[in-house]
Write a protein that holds these residues in place. Sequence first.
Motif, PDB file in Angstrom:
ATOM      1  N   ARG A   3       4.264 -56.469 -27.524  1.00  0.00           N
ATOM      2  CA  ARG A   3       2.755 -56.429 -28.069  1.00  0.00           C
ATOM      3  C   ARG A   3       2.554 -57.775 -26.608  1.00  0.00           C
ATOM      4  O   ARG A   3       1.054 -56.658 -27.154  1.00  0.00           O
ATOM      5  CB  ARG A   3       3.091 -56.962 -28.960  1.00  0.00           C
ATOM      6  N   LEU A   6       1.389 -55.381 -24.061  1.00  0.00           N
ATOM      7  CA  LEU A   6       0.178 -54.802 -24.682  1.00  0.00           C
ATOM      8  C   LEU A   6      -1.403 -55.763 -24.701  1.00  0.00           C
ATOM      9  O   LEU A   6      -2.215 -54.848 -24.190  1.00  0.00           O
ATOM     10  CB  LEU A   6      -0.202 -53.446 -25.711  1.00  0.00           C
ATOM     11  N   ASN A  41       7.090 -46.830 -26.992  1.00  0.00           N
ATOM     12  CA  ASN A  41       5.839 -46.128 -27.886  1.00  0.00           C
ATOM     13  C   ASN A  41       4.440 -45.918 -26.772  1.00  0.00           C
ATOM     14  O   ASN A  41       2.934 -46.200 -26.748  1.00  0.00           O
ATOM     15  CB  ASN A  41       5.691 -47.626 -28.184  1.00  0.00           C
ATOM     16  N   GLU A  43       2.067 -43.451 -27.603  1.00  0.00           N
ATOM     17  CA  GLU A  43       1.375 -43.556 -28.622  1.00  0.00           C
ATOM     18  C   GLU A  43       0.613 -44.636 -27.880  1.00  0.00           C
ATOM     19  O   GLU A  43      -1.023 -44.847 -28.144  1.00  0.00           O
ATOM     20  CB  GLU A  43       1.747 -42.825 -29.420  1.00  0.00           C
ATOM     21  N   GLU A  44       1.739 -45.628 -28.426  1.00  0.00           N
ATOM     22  CA  GLU A  44       0.416 -46.979 -28.630  1.00  0.00           C
ATOM     23  C   GLU A  44      -0.087 -47.249 -27.432  1.00  0.00           C
ATOM     24  O   GLU A  44      -1.860 -47.610 -27.084  1.00  0.00           O
ATOM     25  CB  GLU A  44       1.630 -48.028 -28.936  1.00  0.00           C
ATOM     26  N   ASP A  47      -3.472 -45.047 -26.676  1.00  0.00           N
ATOM     27  CA  ASP A  47      -4.217 -45.102 -28.111  1.00  0.00           C
ATOM     28  C   ASP A  47      -5.361 -45.976 -27.337  1.00  0.00           C
ATOM     29  O   ASP A  47      -6.424 -46.643 -26.966  1.00  0.00           O
ATOM     30  CB  ASP A  47      -3.762 -45.870 -29.095  1.00  0.00           C
TER      31      ASP A  47
END
Length: 81
Positions: A3, A6, A41, A43-44, A47
């Motif tokens: 996190r 990101l 992850n 896909e995250e 996105d």
Amino acid sequence: MSRQQLDWLRERLELALQAGEQVIVFSHFPVFPDNEHNLWNAEELLDLLAEFDHVLAFMSGHNHAGHYGARHGVHFVTLEG
């Protein structure tokens, strides 16, 4: 990708947008097209990238066979190793 990572990337993409810059992202792990070597992850991250029109390309490694795909105007290049 954590996190924290990101959030850092989102912040950098927003700063580049405000500065009128175009962006190429570099990463060890690929995220597209779908492959067993991709980031867990992916896909995250995909996105997140799709939110920004100024991302031109995503360069990666890890998959020694190489790969290419395009999604939402972004070129995803996995370099052969």
